[in-house]
Design an enzyme around this catalytic site. Sequence first.
Site, PDB file in Angstrom:
ATOM      1  N   LYS A  25     -97.040 108.047  -2.989  1.00  0.00           N
ATOM      2  CA  LYS A  25     -96.197 108.959  -3.760  1.00  0.00           C
ATOM      3  C   LYS A  25     -96.592 110.404  -3.518  1.00  0.00           C
ATOM      4  CE  LYS A  25     -95.170 107.205  -7.748  1.00  0.00           C
ATOM      5  NZ  LYS A  25     -95.659 106.748  -9.069  1.00  0.00           N
ATOM      6  N   ARG A  95     -98.805 110.552 -12.905  1.00  0.00           N
ATOM      7  CA  ARG A  95     -98.259 109.401 -12.191  1.00  0.00           C
ATOM      8  C   ARG A  95     -99.306 108.801 -11.263  1.00  0.00           C
ATOM      9  NH1 ARG A  95     -93.130 111.968  -9.178  1.00  0.00           N
ATOM     10  NH2 ARG A  95     -92.354 109.826  -9.362  1.00  0.00           N
ATOM     11  N   GLY A 104     -97.797  96.746 -11.311  1.00  0.00           N
ATOM     12  CA  GLY A 104     -98.947  96.188 -12.015  1.00  0.00           C
ATOM     13  C   GLY A 104     -99.982  97.251 -12.279  1.00  0.00           C
ATOM     14  N   MET A 106    -100.928 101.279 -13.486  1.00  0.00           N
ATOM     15  CA  MET A 106    -100.578 102.005 -14.691  1.00  0.00           C
ATOM     16  C   MET A 106     -99.157 102.559 -14.653  1.00  0.00           C
ATOM     17  SD  MET A 106    -101.963 105.498 -16.147  1.00  0.00           S
ATOM     18  CE  MET A 106    -100.443 106.335 -15.777  1.00  0.00           C
ATOM     19  N   ARG A 351     -89.524 107.007  -0.591  1.00  0.00           N
ATOM     20  CA  ARG A 351     -90.359 106.053   0.164  1.00  0.00           C
ATOM     21  C   ARG A 351     -89.428 105.156   0.962  1.00  0.00           C
ATOM     22  NH1 ARG A 351     -92.142 102.593  -5.158  1.00  0.00           N
ATOM     23  NH2 ARG A 351     -90.043 102.445  -5.978  1.00  0.00           N
ATOM     24  N   HIS A 467     -98.913  65.606   6.811  1.00  0.00           N
ATOM     25  CA  HIS A 467     -97.967  64.983   7.729  1.00  0.00           C
ATOM     26  C   HIS A 467     -96.539  65.444   7.431  1.00  0.00           C
ATOM     27  CE1 HIS A 467     -95.222  61.740   9.051  1.00  0.00           C
ATOM     28  NE2 HIS A 467     -95.985  61.776  10.133  1.00  0.00           N
ATOM     29  N   SER A 776    -103.633  73.664  27.417  1.00  0.00           N
ATOM     30  CA  SER A 776    -102.848  74.007  26.246  1.00  0.00           C
ATOM     31  C   SER A 776    -103.784  73.897  25.050  1.00  0.00           C
ATOM     32  CB  SER A 776    -101.673  73.046  26.109  1.00  0.00           C
ATOM     33  OG  SER A 776    -100.964  73.353  24.940  1.00  0.00           O
ATOM     34  N   CYS A 843    -100.263  75.233  21.590  1.00  0.00           N
ATOM     35  CA  CYS A 843     -99.216  74.350  21.082  1.00  0.00           C
ATOM     36  C   CYS A 843     -99.507  73.864  19.665  1.00  0.00           C
ATOM     37  CB  CYS A 843     -99.016  73.161  22.008  1.00  0.00           C
ATOM     38  SG  CYS A 843    -100.453  72.078  22.078  1.00  0.00           S
ATOM     39  N   TYR A 863     -98.093  81.454  27.417  1.00  0.00           N
ATOM     40  CA  TYR A 863     -96.992  81.113  26.512  1.00  0.00           C
ATOM     41  C   TYR A 863     -97.508  80.639  25.164  1.00  0.00           C
ATOM     42  CZ  TYR A 863     -97.913  76.151  27.508  1.00  0.00           C
ATOM     43  OH  TYR A 863     -98.500  74.925  27.627  1.00  0.00           O
TER      44      TYR A 863
HETATM   45  P1  ADP Z   1     -93.313 104.389 -10.607  1.00  0.00           P
HETATM   46  O1  ADP Z   1     -94.402 104.418  -9.596  1.00  0.00           O
HETATM   47  O2  ADP Z   1     -93.422 103.273 -11.559  1.00  0.00           O
HETATM   48  O3  ADP Z   1     -91.970 104.556  -9.987  1.00  0.00           O
HETATM   49  P2  ADP Z   1     -93.190 107.168 -11.250  1.00  0.00           P
HETATM   50  O4  ADP Z   1     -94.450 107.937 -11.216  1.00  0.00           O
HETATM   51  O5  ADP Z   1     -92.310 107.292 -10.066  1.00  0.00           O
HETATM   52  O6  ADP Z   1     -93.550 105.665 -11.525  1.00  0.00           O
HETATM   53  O7  ADP Z   1     -92.413 107.583 -12.534  1.00  0.00           O
HETATM   54  C1  ADP Z   1     -91.431 106.823 -13.110  1.00  0.00           C
HETATM   55  C2  ADP Z   1     -90.243 107.697 -13.445  1.00  0.00           C
HETATM   56  O8  ADP Z   1     -90.630 108.786 -14.242  1.00  0.00           O
HETATM   57  C3  ADP Z   1     -89.610 108.311 -12.243  1.00  0.00           C
HETATM   58  O9  ADP Z   1     -88.568 107.508 -11.791  1.00  0.00           O
HETATM   59  C4  ADP Z   1     -89.046 109.598 -12.726  1.00  0.00           C
HETATM   60  O10 ADP Z   1     -87.704 109.403 -13.111  1.00  0.00           O
HETATM   61  C5  ADP Z   1     -89.861 109.910 -13.939  1.00  0.00           C
HETATM   62  N1  ADP Z   1     -90.724 111.075 -13.668  1.00  0.00           N
HETATM   63  C6  ADP Z   1     -91.943 111.087 -13.131  1.00  0.00           C
HETATM   64  N2  ADP Z   1     -92.412 112.337 -13.029  1.00  0.00           N
HETATM   65  C7  ADP Z   1     -91.442 113.142 -13.511  1.00  0.00           C
HETATM   66  C8  ADP Z   1     -91.301 114.546 -13.664  1.00  0.00           C
HETATM   67  N3  ADP Z   1     -92.268 115.375 -13.284  1.00  0.00           N
HETATM   68  N4  ADP Z   1     -90.171 115.001 -14.200  1.00  0.00           N
HETATM   69  C9  ADP Z   1     -89.199 114.159 -14.579  1.00  0.00           C
HETATM   70  N5  ADP Z   1     -89.254 112.840 -14.458  1.00  0.00           N
HETATM   71  C10 ADP Z   1     -90.367 112.322 -13.939  1.00  0.00           C
HETATM   72 MG    MG Z   2     -91.215 105.863  -8.985  1.00  0.00          MG
END
Ligand code: ADP
Ligand code: MG
Length: 883
Positions: A25, A95, A104, A106, A351, A467, A776, A843, A863
């Site tokens: 990210k 984030r 899974g 945070m 991404r 088997h 083989s 094989c 092969y």
């Molecule tokens: P995840 O990895 O679960 O996608 P994100 O870090 O992308 O988590 O955040 C989830 C959502 O929070 C994003 O889709 C976005 O819409 C919102 N978000 C994150 N940071 C901001 C920000 N700085 N301003 C507005 N919305 C945000």
């Molecule tokens: Mg996201």
Amino acid sequence: KKWVYTFGNGAAEGRAGDVAILGGKGANLAEMASLGLPVPPGLTIITDACALYHKNGRDLPDDLKLQVMAGLHGMEIVTGKTFGGSQSPLLISVRSGARASMPGMMDTVLNLGLNDRTVEALGHDAGDARFAWDSYRRFIQMYADVVMGLDHEMFEEILEDEKGRLGHEYDTDMSAVEWQHVVSLYKKLIEDELGEAFPQDCHVQLWGAIGAVFASWTNHRAVTYRHLHNIPGDWGTAVNVQAMVFGNLGSSSATGVAFTRNPSTGEAELYGEFLVNAQGEDVVAGIRTPQSITEAARLASGSDKPSMEKLMPEAFSEFLAICKRLETHYRDMQDLEFTIERGKLWMLQTRSGKRTTRAAMKIAVDMVEEGLISQDEAVCRIEPSSLDQLLHPTIDPGTSRPIIGSGLPASPGAATGEIVFTAEEAVAAEAEGRRVILVRIETSPEDIHGMHAAEGILTTRGGMTSHAAVVARGMGIPCVTGAGSMRVDMRNRVLIGVGCMLKRGDVITIDGSSGRVLKGEVPMTQPELSGDFGKLMEWADKLRRMTVRTNADTPADARAARAFGAEGIGLCRTEHMFFEGDRIHVMREMILAESEKGRRAALDELLPMQRSDFTELFQIMHGLPVTIRLLDPPLHEFLPKTDGEIVEVAAAMGMPQTVFRQRLDALHEFNPMLGHRGCRLAISYPEIAEMQARAIFEAAVAAARITGAPVVPEIMVPLVGLRSELDYVTAVIDGVAEAVAKETGMEIEYLTGTMIELPRAALRAHVIAEAAEFFSFGTNDLTQTTFGISRDDAARFINTYQRKGIIERDPFISLDFDGVGELIRIAAERGRQTRPELKLGICGEHGGDPASIHFCENADLDYVSCSPFRVPIARLAAAQATL
Ligand code: ADP
Ligand code: MG
Ligand code: MG
């Protein structure tokens, strides 16, 4: 040390390539910022800090903290706002962002920096108190959940109660005062539950959230996820701190997610959803029904809610341009997150988007045609094993049929049919044109004809190399093995599954790709080897160095394999031919005969059968190389086992039961896989090898005369450990060749060689190569003999080994490069020293495993050979291995 990288305002310290230190990210936010795209300013704390946080007893070094404060100050300057300020307060999101996308981990905390004081300022600034209190309640709930560990459901209950009390349907119906009241209820909940107040100090909030991101790296969900996806634990996660932009600032604000192309079909059309007056994950959380981004998609869905294209045309056209730009820049389909704050578009994430195999194919081919990527890159964009999805029918994902059990996904594809419990029933049902699933505790070679007749196979015992699994994969029949939660009661002829008891004739569906067993018939999607598939395979074939052959025992296998592009047969296991129809009786007569004379009489009967099989195989392969292995399994595999069968067979053969049982006892072995099998049989009973060689040569003559294509059979002697063994059997073969040439007046070109499946053979390869024209690698047995692990019993403990981290992968599925691989390298090298033109192939089951195919490329094999349905996978993997 540089702990913090900043981005925003048209510049960034990081790059897309810095994924290892910035996480996915963070690296992509930096890239977007430096492309000049509208990205709210922010900073990324590098992944190394994660390990340090844990080592330091959940604290961070002072220089790191200083760098974060400096970065935050930079954000204040760009935005003109102040973190914790009583005027124009700066709010931020915290984030997580690992190298590999990791659900899974945070959850994100939004709107951090709000407290009882700044919330007033925010409302004042925006001229919208409702928005400020909405943001505050969101923040408290997220922070309490993520940092303070309070379940978010408790907060949702409060909100639902309030909405109910006030008669509101949607969150957006709530007024400022009503939100303010919810905030006070939330704060009270926290105090009641935790005995501490919600933190008002913004810096406490900030470090609390950063710590929670790092701490979440080691939470149970994250550890499990990493384990399942082979993500190293020491990678760590980065933390992104970013200025907030607000999609919940009224009707000219919105938030959304989009793919630059359709991720399920691959169609080159923008695909996504958005919600007006919403924030963060509202779109995916299903709080309200999201709206389409493009007008075309809205029309297609028949929705009456306006599209973003219609509603916010300026933001839309800017977004469209950004999508194009990002796709061209990354040269791949992107998955995007964005927010519109009062008409202004902000990009929050990009991404490479996940996609179905079908979409991946279409996108790769389209992008080549658009000039965005090369053919080689397109070939690399497809995960070879994902082709399975295309080559077999698959269960409609929307099905609501109950799951009544699950086991191992032993052979891909889905199949529906009536339950039968024996091979005979399966054959009888097929003859009547009924579709059946053969359900067994486990299968044995005697079940082969029934397995052929069935649409699918389900066993309650056995692993991925049992088997049933090996044979089903070979036949391309869907199979689920080791369904431990189900039970077959053979006495009462019932299958007991979760919450049900099924009898013969009841319909079930098995999904050999996921291991699920479902009750009843389920809608399926049929495979379609469309134009994109063909094009990609053509490009792959241009790249490939190794040839791809197939393991095929029957004409049906051979035909299927050729349709999938096999360039020869790498392994024809002749013993499977002896289970067809009535042949098993003759085979048993041969085995149970007391003298060579008796054996020869039975072999004379088997000869024409094998000859016609081989003739057909050679015809189908039309001059392509065909490797035929002489009889390999221990003889008692062909003999009856149950009392009932013994009585029947003894009677049929006109042998007194006592004598019959004595013969059976004499054939009993304590450890048959290491017993009287392979070339040892041909040495004890050369007349068997003679018959097989004769069948091969006569068939070669016949097929060559029919098709006009010369046939060069490759005769393979199994389980050789000593050169003298190979010499002995080769002499038998050569003798027959000479005789047949004389009889037919046609000289047959042929090769003799051996399987390398014993460590001794690998080590003595330079000597064995004096007598062998090809090797083989029989990696199933070679793995078994190298590890000293019986492959029929491995399933019982290999899982435990994997769970406890003793081994990473099941060596019967993916080649053990270090041990078994070392033996292969040694054998290849020593064999070629003696005979530079020595043909080398593999094989075993590994011949269809992409990682193992990679190894074969590096070991310079000529092969790989795999089951018919894996041929396209092997073609693709072999092409990728050359790059
Ligand atoms: P995840 O990895 O679960 O996608 P994100 O870090 O992308 O988590 O955040 C989830 C959502 O929070 C994003 O889709 C976005 O819409 C919102 N978000 C994150 N940071 C901001 C920000 N700085 N301003 C507005 N919305 C945000
Ligand atoms: Mg996201
Ligand atoms: Mg073997």
